[in-house]
Motif scaffolding. Structure first.
Motif, PDB file in Angstrom:
ATOM      1  N   TYR A   1      46.276 132.582 -40.154  1.00 39.52           N
ATOM      2  CA  TYR A   1      46.839 132.103 -41.226  1.00 39.52           C
ATOM      3  C   TYR A   1      47.704 133.027 -41.909  1.00 39.52           C
TER       4      TYR A   1
ATOM      5  N   PHE B   1      56.574 132.586 -41.720  1.00 40.02           N
ATOM      6  CA  PHE B   1      57.203 131.764 -42.665  1.00 40.02           C
ATOM      7  C   PHE B   1      58.303 132.757 -43.568  1.00 40.02           C
TER       8      PHE B   1
ATOM      9  N   LEU C   1      63.403 128.817 -35.640  1.00 39.76           N
ATOM     10  CA  LEU C   1      62.177 128.765 -34.598  1.00 39.76           C
ATOM     11  C   LEU C   1      61.187 129.534 -34.835  1.00 39.76           C
TER      12      LEU C   1
ATOM     13  N   GLY D   1      59.974 130.016 -37.911  1.00 40.14           N
ATOM     14  CA  GLY D   1      59.382 129.049 -38.889  1.00 40.14           C
ATOM     15  C   GLY D   1      58.375 128.048 -38.019  1.00 40.14           C
ATOM     16  N   ALA D   2      59.337 127.482 -37.150  1.00 37.94           N
ATOM     17  CA  ALA D   2      58.454 126.402 -36.286  1.00 37.94           C
ATOM     18  C   ALA D   2      57.201 126.954 -35.454  1.00 37.94           C
ATOM     19  N   PHE D   3      57.541 128.102 -35.063  1.00 36.89           N
ATOM     20  CA  PHE D   3      56.265 128.506 -34.220  1.00 36.89           C
ATOM     21  C   PHE D   3      55.052 128.858 -35.211  1.00 36.89           C
TER      22      PHE D   3
ATOM     23  N   ALA E   1      54.473 127.405 -38.063  1.00 39.39           N
ATOM     24  CA  ALA E   1      53.779 126.001 -38.391  1.00 39.39           C
ATOM     25  C   ALA E   1      52.878 125.538 -37.050  1.00 39.39           C
ATOM     26  N   LEU E   2      53.300 125.698 -36.031  1.00 41.01           N
ATOM     27  CA  LEU E   2      52.611 125.306 -34.632  1.00 41.01           C
ATOM     28  C   LEU E   2      51.033 126.165 -34.707  1.00 41.01           C
TER      29      LEU E   2
ATOM     30  N   ALA F   1      49.620 127.610 -37.040  1.00 41.60           N
ATOM     31  CA  ALA F   1      48.728 127.036 -38.107  1.00 41.60           C
ATOM     32  C   ALA F   1      48.328 125.884 -37.977  1.00 41.60           C
ATOM     33  N   VAL F   2      48.921 124.688 -37.448  1.00 42.17           N
ATOM     34  CA  VAL F   2      48.317 123.610 -37.214  1.00 42.17           C
ATOM     35  C   VAL F   2      47.321 123.560 -35.965  1.00 42.17           C
TER      36      VAL F   2
ATOM     37  N   VAL G   1      43.914 125.300 -37.543  1.00 45.62           N
ATOM     38  CA  VAL G   1      43.357 124.268 -38.466  1.00 45.62           C
ATOM     39  C   VAL G   1      42.126 123.535 -37.882  1.00 45.62           C
ATOM     40  N   PHE G   2      42.573 123.228 -36.572  1.00 43.83           N
ATOM     41  CA  PHE G   2      41.584 122.505 -35.589  1.00 43.83           C
ATOM     42  C   PHE G   2      40.220 123.417 -35.154  1.00 43.83           C
TER      43      PHE G   2
ATOM     44  N   ILE H   1      59.471 123.942 -44.215  1.00 43.74           N
ATOM     45  CA  ILE H   1      58.326 125.073 -44.339  1.00 43.74           C
ATOM     46  C   ILE H   1      57.117 124.243 -45.115  1.00 43.74           C
TER      47      ILE H   1
ATOM     48  N   ILE I   1      53.963 122.126 -44.072  1.00 42.93           N
ATOM     49  CA  ILE I   1      52.791 122.655 -43.810  1.00 42.93           C
ATOM     50  C   ILE I   1      51.590 122.246 -44.394  1.00 42.93           C
TER      51      ILE I   1
ATOM     52  N   VAL J   1      48.695 121.075 -42.655  1.00 42.50           N
ATOM     53  CA  VAL J   1      47.207 121.591 -42.601  1.00 42.50           C
ATOM     54  C   VAL J   1      46.173 120.927 -43.556  1.00 42.50           C
TER      55      VAL J   1
ATOM     56  N   PHE K   1      62.175 121.003 -39.135  1.00 37.76           N
ATOM     57  CA  PHE K   1      62.431 121.830 -38.278  1.00 37.76           C
ATOM     58  C   PHE K   1      63.580 121.499 -36.977  1.00 37.76           C
TER      59      PHE K   1
END
Lengths: 457, 119
Positions: A13, A20, A38, A40-42, A44-45, A47-48, A51-52, B39, B42, B45, B78
């Motif tokens: 995290y 970010f 990009l 930022g997108a990475f 986010a990916l 983090a998602v 979480v799993f 952003i 998020i 999550v 994004f």
């Protein structure tokens, strides 16, 4: 599914949060902006995915399905939307984010007895709902599903005050009791407050409101992070809240307005409404051929694109005209007012789409001293941002707004749809000056005619 | 995490947020707003955590709605920002805007695989 050690979850995290920050910093400079996004997108990916593995989650097939649905809806829309419609799309995405935050907070209410956590839930519910409804109304205004003029009815301030008071009362009750029905009521009040907040805002101020609501959603997300005890949500939400606030202030400053004035101006009798009276003074109307001659035999031309150009989708024709003039050895620049278009910087995006070279786009501070060396200032679909009343008439609603000083140019040509005043609803004295000529019509059509005439010279 | 640490993190994040965007030129205001907008998607999550703990079907339904909305915010945000910025980028690589072939090359292949790399 295996569950990661909490230390690893926290580290991942933290990495996402750093991404970010790097993303926002990257977005602040033209050279690194795309990479920033990009990154930022990475983040986010990352983090998602994390979480799993952070806890034993149920319903995973359902969750993955819901993510697939959200992606399938949003990605094609985002990819196909016209660049002129981008502001309303950003408003829409912002609204659904706020809505998601409010729903998360609502569902967490039954899991806590801590009054501080309940306070964070109340904050998320209210701010998320305000952002959702406010963005919805903003979307409707920008998409022209409803009037772009300020919508005010008698007693609006009283209704607004009543809604806010009820919201505060309900919020206190939710903190004390943790009652779910009251929390739902709070959300409904938040929706009403969001709509009432944005309805009285005039079309020209809508971009500033999008930015403000963007910051609101950030704060709602941060508060939901407090609710869930999730540091990533706290950091990401706070980052957006803080940067959104700065951005909102920068936008308001560029228009010479205060954020409070925009939101509450209409309550006090409508500073955004202004006078719509038209004067009977004569103007000099000219033909596309006349305009082409003025442009074609100039040495320096400055094009001032405005909202009308964006609406008419005339950016490509404007770019072609600039090329045709440059082919004749004329120096052509585009003067970009900070709030030209529908969002700050929006005009830059539109002209970039039309392949206008970066060096030709001049910001206000850079180009203003150059107007006095220009033979022709060609104002396309702009009005308020070149209105000298902002400098000279202290009673005017736009007094104090920085403007592009087109009046300094030897000749001024306005391509306008009609004599109707701009968004601010104030007459522009420049239209009646002897050096000014007007070509009436849709911005794109007029530009195409002028372009044809220039080529025929 | 205890309240005091959260407060510390929040206050520091406020200052970082102010710092990183304080010198941005107005040219980039729109992409920056759009990127910041992505952003806060998020919140996905949070929505996943809530959906993953849902036992009651109604709670699950509401949580899944939150997941859909948050995903739309995150992914759409994004993608649209990338599209905006692509235009700034494309311009640098095609100094001669009169060449339509060079113009067409850029948009398609560049944008999408770049995003795919992240997966």
């Amino acid at each position: 599914m295996t569950v990661l050690d909490p230390v690893w979850t926290s580290l991942l995290y933290l990495t996402a949060a750093v991404f970010f920050i790097l993303a926002l910093r990257g977005l602040s400079s033209p050279r690194t902006a795309r990479r920033g996004n990009l990154i930022g997108a990475f983040g986010a990916l990352l983090a998602v995915v994390t979480v799993f593995f952070s806890a034993r989650l149920e319903n995973i097939p359902w969750i993955v399905g819901a993510i697939a649905v959200g992606t399938a809806v949003a990605a094609p829309v985002a990819r196909r939307v016209k660049m002129t419609q981008m502001p309303q799309l950003v408003a829409l995405f912002n609204g659904v984010g706020g809505g998601a935050a409010a729903l998360v907070a609502l569902l967490e209410l039954s899991h806590t007895g801590d009054p501080w956590v309940r306070l964070a839930i109340v904050f998320t519910l209210l701010v998320g709902a305000v952002s959702f409804a406010g963005s919805g109304v903003t979307f409707a205004k920008l998409q022209e599903l409803m009037t772009t003029r300020p919508l005010v009815f008698p007693g609006l301030p009283i209704v607004m005050a009543a809604v806010l008071l009820a919201a505060v009362g309900t919020g206190v009750a939710v903190v004390l009791t943790g009652s779910l029905p009251l929390a739902v009521l709070l959300m409904v009040l938040g929706l009403a407050a969001g709509a009432l907040l944005v309805l009285p805002v005039g079309g020209a101020d809508v971009p500033i409101v999008i930015s403000l609501l963007n910051a609101f959603t950030g704060l709602a997300v941060a508060a939901s992070g407090v609710v869930l005890g999730n540091v990533l949500l706290v950091v990401a939400g706070t980052l957006v809240g803080a940067s959104g606030t700065i951005l909102t202030r920068a936008m308001a400053a560029a228009m010479g307005r205060s954020v409070a004035g925009i939101l509450f101006g209409a309550f006090k009798g409508g500073s955004t409404a202004g006078s719509t009276a038209m004067s009977e003074r004569p103007v000099r109307s000219s033909s596309a051929e006349d305009v082409a001659v003025l442009l074609g035999y100039a040495q320096r031309v400055i094009i001032v694109p405005g909202y009308g150009l964006a609406v008419a989708q005339g950016q490509h024709t404007a770019a072609e005209l600039a090329l045709a003039l440059e082919a004749r050895g004329i120096e052509v620049d585009f003067a970009i007012h900070p709030v030209a278009g529908r969002m700050p910087g929006h005009m830059n995006v539109l002209l970039a789409e039309a392949n206008v070279p970066y060096e030709s786009l001049k910001e206000m501070g850079e180009i203003n001293p150059e107007f006095r060396t220009a033979d022709v200032a060609l104002v396309v679909g702009a009005n308020d941002v070149v209105n000298p009343a902002a400098k000279t008439s202290s009673g005017s609603p736009i007094y104090g707004m920085p403007i592009l000083e087109v009046a300094e140019a030897r000749q001024v040509i306005f391509l306008k749809r009609s004599m109707r005043p701009g968004f601010a609803g104030i007459e522009n004295d420049l239209l009646y000056e002897p050096q000014t000529s007007l070509l009436f019509g849709d911005a794109k059509d007029s530009l195409a005619k002028v372009l044809g005439a220039v080529k025929a010279l | 995490m205890d309240g005091m640490s959260l407060l510390t993190v929040t206050v520091l994040a406020v200052f970082v947020g102010f710092e990183v965007v304080s010198k941005v030129s107005s040219t980039l205001h729109t992409p920056l707003m759009s990127g910041a907008n992505a952003i806060h998607g998020i919140i996905l999550v949070g929505a996943i955590i809530v959906a993953g703990q849902a036992a009651d079907p109604w709670v699950l339904a509401v949580a899944l709605l939150a997941v859909v909305l948050a995903t739309a915010n995150l992914v759409g945000g994004f993608v649209v920002t990338d599209r905006m910025l692509h235009m700034f980028h494309a311009r640098k690589e095609t100094p001669a805007p009169k060449d339509p072939a060079g113009r067409r090359e850029n948009p398609g292949p560049n944008g999408l695989p770049a995003r795919g790399e992240g997966k």
